[in-house]
Design an enzyme around this catalytic site. Structure first.
Site, short mmCIF file in Angstrom:
data_model
loop_
_atom_site.label_atom_id
_atom_site.label_comp_id
_atom_site.label_asym_id
_atom_site.label_seq_id
_atom_site.Cartn_x
_atom_site.Cartn_y
_atom_site.Cartn_z
N ASP A 162 0.80 -1.22 0.00
CA ASP A 162 0.00 0.00 0.00
C ASP A 162 0.83 1.28 0.00
O ASP A 162 0.61 2.18 -0.81
CB ASP A 162 -0.91 0.00 1.23
CG ASP A 162 -1.71 1.28 1.36
OD1 ASP A 162 -2.40 1.63 0.40
OD2 ASP A 162 -1.63 1.92 2.42
N ASP B 83 4.49 0.62 3.97
CA ASP B 83 4.32 -0.61 4.74
C ASP B 83 4.15 -1.79 3.78
O ASP B 83 4.41 -1.67 2.59
CB ASP B 83 3.10 -0.47 5.65
CG ASP B 83 1.81 -0.30 4.83
OD1 ASP B 83 1.90 0.00 3.63
OD2 ASP B 83 0.72 -0.47 5.41
N TYR C 224 -8.48 2.25 6.19
CA TYR C 224 -9.26 2.65 5.03
C TYR C 224 -10.74 2.40 5.29
O TYR C 224 -11.36 1.55 4.67
CB TYR C 224 -8.77 1.90 3.78
CG TYR C 224 -7.40 2.34 3.34
CD1 TYR C 224 -7.23 3.51 2.63
CD2 TYR C 224 -6.28 1.60 3.67
CE1 TYR C 224 -5.96 3.95 2.26
CE2 TYR C 224 -5.01 2.02 3.31
CZ TYR C 224 -4.87 3.20 2.59
OH TYR C 224 -3.62 3.63 2.23
N GLU D 176 5.45 10.22 3.88
CA GLU D 176 5.13 8.86 3.42
C GLU D 176 4.71 8.91 1.96
O GLU D 176 4.33 9.96 1.43
CB GLU D 176 4.04 8.21 4.26
CG GLU D 176 3.88 6.73 3.95
CD GLU D 176 3.16 5.94 5.02
OE1 GLU D 176 3.27 4.70 5.00
OE2 GLU D 176 2.51 6.56 5.89
#
Length: 607
Positions: A216, A219, A371, A574
């Site tokens: 994703d 990670d 999510y 990120e």
């Protein structure tokens, strides 16, 4: 609204600590539950069980040794000293009823291999929380396997056309490499990422193979809701601006890249069992491991929806990915057999989705903090219109119209496909209501709209991934411009956002890694940050990541255009598949206009 899922933090596997009540400076305090620890940090949570309803809350976390950093879900850090951290509610979880048993998870970074002991209290409340934790430790890591063979490389780029301030074709090629770096499973001989090898090759459930797909973000969880959204958005840009990929010498690279998640989605859908797998890997356990995916050997549970656990939202996005993929492999990439298999799967999965309406996170609770879905109508509308485009069947068109949630969308993202569905419906019907929603969406992001802009000109929808939100608005703008909607205005707006990301910003850096000479060197990404020649990996190292994550788009600056290149800043630094999807489509659109001599002069940089 794009909210809780952006807290893409990954936890670890569980140890134990029983919660005890103790008295503290606010009248009471309760022990924080620690569920796992390792050299350099630990995982834990606290539970709020207030004596009266809370409408906004603030919690003090007090530790018996200094804490370097805390990554937290369902809360934000307000202030801290080395041993006391104050956190407050997010906008979406301000209201907590008495006795709600509301759990807030976190990961703390601290020196040593022993977890800190901590207590917490709710500021202004006179009663304690409650909770407990238990479980098992994680597995040891093994040396990585490696991909082999000669890497795919892009062909030569075309020259000529309208002048570009930044080379959108080069940026496009880099973005493709980012998705290749996110591959899970057994990599092919032509793997173009030298520091990536085979990983998670045993992903599956009761003997059913679920290997493949994309990790994703920074990670190693495979979350199918954002993955399928990213897939169909990438497919949309490829179909809409095929000449851009061809002119940039990237068509074969793109065919190779977009096939990877589509093969995985086919594995996830089992028609005769009416079962769709929607996630592989435990988001909490995953975050306890900071290392290369090739060294990851923890348990990776698989989660599914079926006739007893509905998930028409994630099913809808998956249909959209496979139906748009059908068009790509039929018309662009020259694989009719694969195309036909995608269409057959998309049709049967769409029927399943219509017959089993519901939000997947209502029953797949492991995904809720990462999510969490707010509905399914937008995804079903996108699914139906892609099936109409693929088959010509007007029944799908009528479904797309009936599912479509009219109005101005907050954003275009994994939890809000509205404007994507509007663009597709407008292309087919030319109806004014879709045009009005498209215009309203784009104009709210433009100067003078309701979405704030940073002083240097970035549309700042939210602090979590502002570059992503701006780039997705730019993608909507280039698609609308290509369809004849305010073309000059929308092209200029899209350029302003993409140019900001590529260098027209306060720091004069590219937020796309590898583009130009100045770009983030320490993205929050495990594989990029870990050396390939050792199992040891220090996330707290101040050194640049040893592996360049080419093409990754980092989250971006704050509302004042400020940015620090820090690996521990998962808000600004990120990366994620859904961060790059619309960004890549916007690059393709701008490059398309350039090669067709239809790109206006670049707007002046504000900084």
């Amino acid at each position: 609204m794009d909210r809780s899922g952006d807290f893409r933090r990954r936890y670890g596997s569980n140890m134990f600590l029983l919660l005890l009540l103790v008295f503290g400076g606010n009248g009471w305090a309760a022990d924080i539950t620690v569920t796992n620890s390792w050299n350099g940090g630990f995982q834990g949570y606290f539970k709020l069980n207030p004596s009266q309803a809370l409408h906004g809350w603030k919690v003090h976390l007090v530790f018996d040794k200094p804490i370097d950093n805390i990554e937290i879900w369902r809360a934000e850090v307000e202030s801290h000293t080395p041993t006391e951290w104050v956190v407050h509610n997010m906008n979406f979880d301000a209201d907590i009823n008495p006795g709600a048993d509301f759990q807030v998870d976190f990961v703390a970074r601290a020196a040593g291999d022993q977890a800190a002991h901590g207590t917490f209290f709710i500021e202004g409340d006179g009663d304690a929380g409650s909770g407990s934790g238990s479980g098992t430790g994680g597995a040891a890591t093994q040396p990585p396997s490696s991909g082999g063979g000669n890497p795919i490389t892009g062909g030569p780029a075309a020259t000529g056309g309208s002048a570009m301030k930044y080379n959108y074709g080069d940026a496009l090629g880099l973005s493709i490499l980012f998705f290749d770096a996110q591959r899970s499973g057994r990599l092919p001989p032509n793997n173009p990422i030298p520091w990536r090898g085979d990983s998670a090759v045993n992903d599956g459930d009761s003997g059913h193979d679920l290997s493949g797909g994309w990790y994703d973000a920074g990670d190693h969880v495979k979350f199918n809701l954002p993955m399928s959204f990213s897939s169909w958005v990438l497919n949309y840009g490829f179909l809409k601006f095929t000449d851009a990929y061809t002119s940039a010498g990237q068509k074969d690279m793109m065919c190779d890249m977009v096939k990877w998640p589509l093969e995985y989605f086919k594995k996830c859908w089992i028609p005769d069992q009416q079962t769709l797998y929607v996630q592989v890997g435990d988001g909490y356990a995953d975050h306890g491991f900071w290392g290369r995916p090739e060294n990851m050997h923890m348990g990776r549970p698989a989660y599914k929806v079926n006739t007893g656990c509905h998930g028409s939202d994630v099913a809808g996005n998956t249909v959209a990915a496979m139906a748009s993929g059908y068009l790509i492999f039929k018309d662009i990439c020259g694989d009719a057999a694969f195309a036909d298999s995608l269409l057959a799967a998309a049709k049967s999965l769409y029927t399943f989705a219509k017959n089993n309406r519901g939000k997947y996170t209502d029953c797949v609770t492991q995904a809720r903090d990462f999510y969490g879905s707010s509905g399914d109508a937008d995804e079903l509308s996108a699914a139906a219109i892609w099936l109409h485009k693929s088959t010509g069947d007007n029944g799908y068109l009528q479904d797309a119209k009936s599912f479509y949630p009219a109005g101005t969308a907050w954003g275009f993202n994994w939890n809000d496909a509205n404007v994507g569905a509007a663009l597709l419906l407008h292309e087919v019907t030319k109806e004014g209501k879709y045009k009005n929603d498209i215009d309203a969406f784009i104009r709210q992001y433009m100067p003078g709209g309701s979405v704030p802009m940073t002083p240097c000109g970035l549309s700042f929808r939210d602090k979590w991934g502002p570059n992503r939100h701006a780039a997705n608005a730019a993608f909507a703008a280039v698609v609308a411009a290509a369809d004849g909607l305010s073309p000059d205005e929308y092209k200029k707006y899209a350029m302003s956002q993409i140019n900001y990301i590529l260098g027209d910003n306060k720091l004069h850096i590219s937020y796309e890694i590898g583009f130009g000479n100045r770009y983030p060197k320490k993205p929050h990404h495990r594989g990029s940050s870990c050396p390939t020649n050792t199992n040891s990996c220090d996330p707290g190292s101040w050194a640049d990541n040893p592996n360049v994550l080419k093409g990754g788009l980092v989250g971006g600056p704050d509302q004042g255009d400020n940015y620090d290149d820090r690996r521990d800043d998962y808000v600004k630094n990120e990366v994620a598949c859904d961060y790059n999807a619309g960004f890549q489509g916007a690059l393709a659109g701008l490059y398309h206009f350039s090669v067709n001599n239809a790109l206006p002069p670049a707007p002046a940089a504000k900084c």
